[in-house]
Design an enzyme around this catalytic site. Structure first.
Site, mmCIF file in Angstrom:
data_model
loop_
_atom_site.group_PDB
_atom_site.id
_atom_site.type_symbol
_atom_site.label_atom_id
_atom_site.label_comp_id
_atom_site.label_asym_id
_atom_site.label_seq_id
_atom_site.Cartn_x
_atom_site.Cartn_y
_atom_site.Cartn_z
ATOM 1 N N GLY A 1 -10.631 0.717 -1.966
ATOM 2 C CA GLY A 1 -10.990 -0.346 -1.017
ATOM 3 C C GLY A 1 -11.215 -1.616 -1.828
ATOM 4 N N ALA A 2 -10.586 -2.715 -1.391
ATOM 5 C CA ALA A 2 -10.532 -3.919 -2.229
ATOM 6 C C ALA A 2 -11.896 -4.403 -2.747
ATOM 7 C CB ALA A 2 -9.794 -5.027 -1.482
ATOM 8 N N ASN B 1 -2.187 -4.913 3.272
ATOM 9 C CA ASN B 1 -3.217 -3.901 3.542
ATOM 10 C C ASN B 1 -2.535 -2.542 3.457
ATOM 11 O OD1 ASN B 1 -5.959 -3.213 4.237
ATOM 12 N ND2 ASN B 1 -5.206 -2.620 6.246
ATOM 13 N N LYS B 2 -3.297 -1.499 3.663
ATOM 14 C CA LYS B 2 -2.796 -0.138 3.528
ATOM 15 C C LYS B 2 -1.468 0.077 4.246
ATOM 16 C CE LYS B 2 -4.060 2.429 1.525
ATOM 17 N NZ LYS B 2 -3.436 2.567 0.192
ATOM 18 N N ARG C 1 -5.148 -1.233 -10.935
ATOM 19 C CA ARG C 1 -4.407 -1.233 -9.660
ATOM 20 C C ARG C 1 -3.924 -2.669 -9.389
ATOM 21 N NH1 ARG C 1 -6.879 1.854 -4.673
ATOM 22 N NH2 ARG C 1 -4.665 1.950 -4.130
ATOM 23 N N ASP D 1 -6.176 -6.216 1.423
ATOM 24 C CA ASP D 1 -6.231 -6.105 -0.043
ATOM 25 C C ASP D 1 -5.881 -7.418 -0.725
ATOM 26 O OD1 ASP D 1 -5.599 -3.215 1.024
ATOM 27 O OD2 ASP D 1 -6.648 -3.087 -0.896
HETATM 28 O O1 MRU Z 1 -5.608 2.358 -1.474
HETATM 29 P P1 MRU Z 1 -6.952 1.946 -0.955
HETATM 30 O O2 MRU Z 1 -7.701 3.041 -0.284
HETATM 31 O O3 MRU Z 1 -7.770 1.239 -2.013
HETATM 32 O O4 MRU Z 1 -6.604 0.873 0.164
HETATM 33 C C1 MRU Z 1 -7.638 0.330 0.913
HETATM 34 C C2 MRU Z 1 -7.196 -0.564 1.991
HETATM 35 O O5 MRU Z 1 -6.024 -0.799 2.177
HETATM 36 C C3 MRU Z 1 -8.262 -1.236 2.782
HETATM 37 O O6 MRU Z 1 -7.866 -1.410 4.101
HETATM 38 C C4 MRU Z 1 -8.563 -2.602 2.162
HETATM 39 O O7 MRU Z 1 -8.834 -2.474 0.802
HETATM 40 C C5 MRU Z 1 -9.694 -3.288 2.819
HETATM 41 S S1 MRU Z 1 -11.208 -2.542 2.388
HETATM 42 C C6 MRU Z 1 -12.506 -3.438 2.979
#
Ligand code: MRU
Length: 354
Positions: free
Chosen positions: A46-47, A246-247, A88, A236
C-alpha cells in the site's frame, strides 16, 4: 486494533500482511536490508505504508552505520537510500519518503553523525504520525460524497493496512460511518494478490462495517443491477494530469463505472501525486513474480511449499501489478488539502499552492 507499522525501541514492527486474514503475525526488523526485503515481498504494502516503511528502513540503516567519519557516513547513507528506493517502482510515496529522509541530511550540514541519526529516526516517526492525521483529514474531505444508504465498491486495499492507519479510500468510508451514515461496502477480491478478500474484508469486518466480498469479474453485474452507488479507490501514483496508477483491475472498474454513470473517486494524499510526471503513460508499472498468477494463495505460503498450482506448468504469464486509469474516468480526487476536479492539471497544482 492492529498496528500496520510501528517504530519500537530502534526496530520496525510490522504486521505480516502476506499471512492475513488467517494469521496475525507481527515481525520485528532491526536491519534495513530486511525492511527492504519486507517491502519487496509485500509484508508491508500500500503506497503510504510503503513510504513509512521506507523512512523507517532508512532510519534503521543510518543507526547501523559504524563509521565516525562524516564523509564515510554520508556515502553509506546514500547507499542505504538507494537500496530502499530499489524495492518497488510504482508507488511514488516510496521515493517521496526517501527524498524526505535525504532532505534531513541535506538541510542539516552542521550536525554530527550521532545528531543526524537521531534526526532521521525522528523524521521517520513524524512521517508515520502525519500519515494518520492526513488520512483523517482526507476522510473528512471525502465523506461529503457519501450519502446514508449508499453502497460503495472498492478495489484492492486502501485501508489502515495500506497506510500508517485509518486508510485513504477506506478512511473516507470510515469517516462517513463516523458521521453516522449507514453504508455498505462491496470489496473486489483483487486477483492475483487478493488484497480485497484478505485485507479489505478483514479490516472492515474488524470495524463492524458492512462488507460484501465479490470476485473482480462480478463488478459489472453488480453495477448493472443498480447495486453500486459509487466507487472509491486509492492510488499508487497520480500524474500531473490526474491519470492514476492503482492496483491492476482499477481501470476496468473505472470504465464500468462510467458506462453505468456511477461516480468514481480516488482518495490519495499529496505524497502520492507526482507532478513531475505529465501523464499516466510515464508511470513505471511493476511486473511481479508469475507464481502470483499460477499459484494460490499468497506468496508467503507458496514459499513454504503450501502452494496450489492453478495453471499448467510452464504456461506463459503476465503479471503487471498496477494499471493506469485515464483522468476522464475519474469524477474527483480526494486529498487532505481538498478536492481536485477537472481539469485535474490545474486543480492538482492548486492543491500544492502552485
Ligand atoms: O501492490 P500493493 O498491495 O502495494 O498495491 C496497493 C494498491 O494498489 C493500493 O490501492 C494503493 O497503494 C493505495 S493504498 C492507500
Amino acid at each position: 486494533m492492529f498496528k500496520t507499522i510501528e517504530w519500537k525501541n530502534n526496530s520496525v514492527v510490522m504486521i505480516d500482511q502476506r499471512l492475513l486474514p488467517t494469521q496475525e503475525v507481527y515481525r520485528k526488523y532491526k536491519d534495513f536490508l530486511d525492511v527492504a526485503e519486507a517491502i519487496r515481498e509485500m509484508v508491508v504494502r500500500g503506497a503510504p505504508a510503503i513510504g513509512v516503511a521506507a523512512a523507517m528502513g532508512i532510519a534503521l540503516g543510518a543507526l547501523d552505520i559504524k563509521t565516525k567519519n562524516k564523509k564515510g557516513f554520508l556515502k553509506t547513507f546514500e547507499n542505504v537510500c538507494k537500496v530502499i528506493a530499489s524495492t518497488r517502482p510504482t508507488a511514488v510515496n516510496l521515493f517521496w519518503a526517501v527524498e524526505r529522509m535525504k532532505g534531513v541530511v541535506r538541510k542539516n550540514p552542521k550536525l554530527n553523525i550521532e545528531e543526524l541519526k537521531q534526526r532521521l529516526v525522528q523524521e521517520a516517526k513524524t512521517i508515520h504520525k502525519e500519515d494518520i492525521l492526513i488520512n483523517k483529514q482526507m476522510g473528512r474531505n471525502g465523506s461529503k460524497f457519501i450519502k446514508s444508504g449508499d453502497t460503495i465498491l472498492t478495489h484492492c486495499n486502501a485501508g489502515a493496512l495500506a497506510t500508517a492507519g485509518y486508510g485513504t479510500a477506506l478512511g473516507v468510508i470510515r469517516a462517513a460511518v463516523e458521521d453516522g451514515k449507514k453504508i455498505k461496502v462491496f470489496a473486489d477480491e483483487t486477483r492475483p494478490f487478493l488484497q480485497g478478500s484478505r485485507l479489505t474484508a478483514w479490516e472492515l469486518m474488524k470495524d463492524n462495517i458492512d462488507v460484501t466480498l465479490i470476485t473482480d469479474n462480478m463488478a459489472g453485474y453488480m453495477m448493472k443491477k443498480g447495486l453500486i452507488d459509487l466507487v472509491i479507490v486509492g492510488a499508487d501514483r497520480i500524474a500531473a494530469n490526474g491519470d492514476t496508477a492503482n492496483k491492476i483491475g482499477t481501470y476496468s472498474v473505472a470504465v464500468l463505472a462510467k458506462e453505468h454513470k456511477i461516480p468514481f473517486y480516488v482518495a490519495a494524499p499529496l505524497s502520492t501525486i507526482d507532478l513531475k510526471i505529465k501523464n499516466g503513460d510515464k508511470i513505471p508499472i511493476e511486473e511481479r513474480d508469475t507464481r502470483e498468477v499460477t499459484h494460490i494463495p499468497a506468496p508467503a505460503s507458496i514459499k513454504q511449499g503450501k502452494n496450489i498450482q492453478i495453471a499448467p506448468h510452464n504456461i506463459k504469464v503476465k503479471n503487471p501489478a498496477f494499471d493506469v486509469t485515464p483522468n476522464k474516468f475519474i469524477t474527483a480526487i480526494i486529498t487532505e488539502k481538498g478536492i481536485a476536479k477537472k481539469s485535474f492539471e490545474k486543480s492538482l497544482k492548486g492543491l500544492f499552492g502552485k
